[in-house]
Design a protein around this motif. Sequence first.
Motif, PDB file in Angstrom:
ATOM      1  N   MET A  19      -0.970   3.427  23.667  1.00 38.43           N
ATOM      2  CA  MET A  19      -2.074   4.379  23.747  1.00 38.43           C
ATOM      3  C   MET A  19      -2.118   5.054  25.116  1.00 38.43           C
ATOM      4  SD  MET A  19      -4.294   5.964  21.983  1.00 38.43           S
ATOM      5  CE  MET A  19      -4.690   5.032  20.514  1.00 38.43           C
ATOM      6  N   ALA A  23      -2.129   9.062  25.523  1.00 36.90           N
ATOM      7  CA  ALA A  23      -3.250   9.715  26.213  1.00 36.90           C
ATOM      8  C   ALA A  23      -2.852  10.446  27.488  1.00 36.90           C
ATOM      9  CB  ALA A  23      -4.312   8.668  26.543  1.00 36.90           C
ATOM     10  N   ARG A  48     -10.945   9.736  28.840  1.00 39.91           N
ATOM     11  CA  ARG A  48      -9.828  10.288  28.065  1.00 39.91           C
ATOM     12  C   ARG A  48     -10.053  11.786  27.831  1.00 39.91           C
ATOM     13  NH1 ARG A  48      -5.689   6.423  27.611  1.00 39.91           N
ATOM     14  NH2 ARG A  48      -6.444   4.534  26.628  1.00 39.91           N
ATOM     15  N   GLU A  50     -10.718  15.232  26.240  1.00 44.48           N
ATOM     16  CA  GLU A  50     -11.576  15.652  25.122  1.00 44.48           C
ATOM     17  C   GLU A  50     -11.008  16.918  24.478  1.00 44.48           C
ATOM     18  OE1 GLU A  50     -16.147  14.902  25.100  1.00 44.48           O
ATOM     19  OE2 GLU A  50     -15.758  16.868  25.997  1.00 44.48           O
ATOM     20  N   PHE A  69     -10.221  15.940  20.831  1.00 53.32           N
ATOM     21  CA  PHE A  69      -9.888  14.558  20.530  1.00 53.32           C
ATOM     22  C   PHE A  69     -11.122  13.672  20.427  1.00 53.32           C
ATOM     23  CE2 PHE A  69      -6.162  16.464  22.297  1.00 53.32           C
ATOM     24  CZ  PHE A  69      -5.146  15.967  21.508  1.00 53.32           C
ATOM     25  N   ASP A  70     -11.035  12.692  19.525  1.00 53.06           N
ATOM     26  CA  ASP A  70     -12.081  11.687  19.333  1.00 53.06           C
ATOM     27  C   ASP A  70     -11.397  10.324  19.416  1.00 53.06           C
ATOM     28  OD1 ASP A  70     -14.386  10.296  18.680  1.00 53.06           O
ATOM     29  OD2 ASP A  70     -14.194  10.687  16.528  1.00 53.06           O
ATOM     30  N   TRP A  71     -11.678   9.599  20.504  1.00 53.62           N
ATOM     31  CA  TRP A  71     -11.035   8.315  20.786  1.00 53.62           C
ATOM     32  C   TRP A  71     -11.878   7.177  20.247  1.00 53.62           C
ATOM     33  CZ3 TRP A  71      -6.310   8.675  23.045  1.00 53.62           C
ATOM     34  CH2 TRP A  71      -5.987   9.907  23.605  1.00 53.62           C
ATOM     35  N   GLY A  75      -9.910   1.513  21.334  1.00 57.67           N
ATOM     36  CA  GLY A  75      -8.665   1.923  21.962  1.00 57.67           C
ATOM     37  C   GLY A  75      -7.453   1.877  21.055  1.00 57.67           C
ATOM     38  N   VAL A  78      -6.882   7.443  17.746  1.00 54.37           N
ATOM     39  CA  VAL A  78      -7.391   8.724  18.225  1.00 54.37           C
ATOM     40  C   VAL A  78      -7.213   9.727  17.095  1.00 54.37           C
ATOM     41  CG1 VAL A  78      -5.175   9.332  19.322  1.00 54.37           C
ATOM     42  CG2 VAL A  78      -7.294  10.472  20.054  1.00 54.37           C
ATOM     43  N   TRP A  80      -7.846  14.029  16.013  1.00 58.96           N
ATOM     44  CA  TRP A  80      -8.032  15.353  16.610  1.00 58.96           C
ATOM     45  C   TRP A  80      -8.191  16.418  15.551  1.00 58.96           C
ATOM     46  CZ3 TRP A  80      -3.466  12.605  16.994  1.00 58.96           C
ATOM     47  CH2 TRP A  80      -2.362  13.129  16.307  1.00 58.96           C
ATOM     48  N   SER A  94      -4.047  12.114  13.491  1.00 58.37           N
ATOM     49  CA  SER A  94      -4.470  10.863  14.119  1.00 58.37           C
ATOM     50  C   SER A  94      -3.265   9.988  14.412  1.00 58.37           C
ATOM     51  CB  SER A  94      -5.441  10.099  13.221  1.00 58.37           C
ATOM     52  OG  SER A  94      -4.776   9.635  12.050  1.00 58.37           O
TER      53      SER A  94
END
Length: 145
Positions: A19, A23, A48, A50, A69-71, A75, A78, A80, A94
Motif C-alpha cells: 500500500m 500511495a 494520503r 485525496e 481517492f477514498d482510503w 489500510g 483504496v 477512486w 480499486s
Amino acid sequence: MADKTNRSISIAAAPERVMDVIADYDAYPQWVAAAKSVEVLSVGANGRAEQVRFVLDAGMVKDTYVLEFDWAADGRSVRWELVSGEIQKAQSGSYTLVGEPDGSTTVTYELTVDLNIPMIGLFKRKAEKAITDTALKELKKRVEG
C-alpha cells in the motif's frame, strides 16, 4: 457503466509495504511506464492523496485526468473515481490487499473505464485487461525489486 475488469496477483511483501508503494504517487513516473507525470493536488486528513492529476501516454491512448481517492481506515484498500478527464467520461477502480499466511499479499485490482470516444465492447474489455495486467506486474516488480 460497463462491467468491471478484475485481476489479482501475489506479491512477496506485507500489505503495508504494498500500500505504501500504491500511495506514493510522486514516484509513479519512475516505475509506471505510461505515467508521464503525476501530481498530488490535495491530501486528506489521513495523510494520503485525496486528488491526483495524471498525464498518461500509453501509445495510442493519451489522457490527462484527475482521480479522487477514498482510503479504507484499515489500510487494506483504496477506491477512486474520475473527477475530470480529456478522453474519459468515467473511471472507477480499486486496489484490495489481503495478507496471506506466508507473508505475501494478494492484490486485486478492479477497473471500469468509460471513454468519450466510441469503442467496441470487446476492444474496451481487452484494453482494461491490458491496463490491469500491466499495472499489477509493474506494482509487483516495484515492491519486490
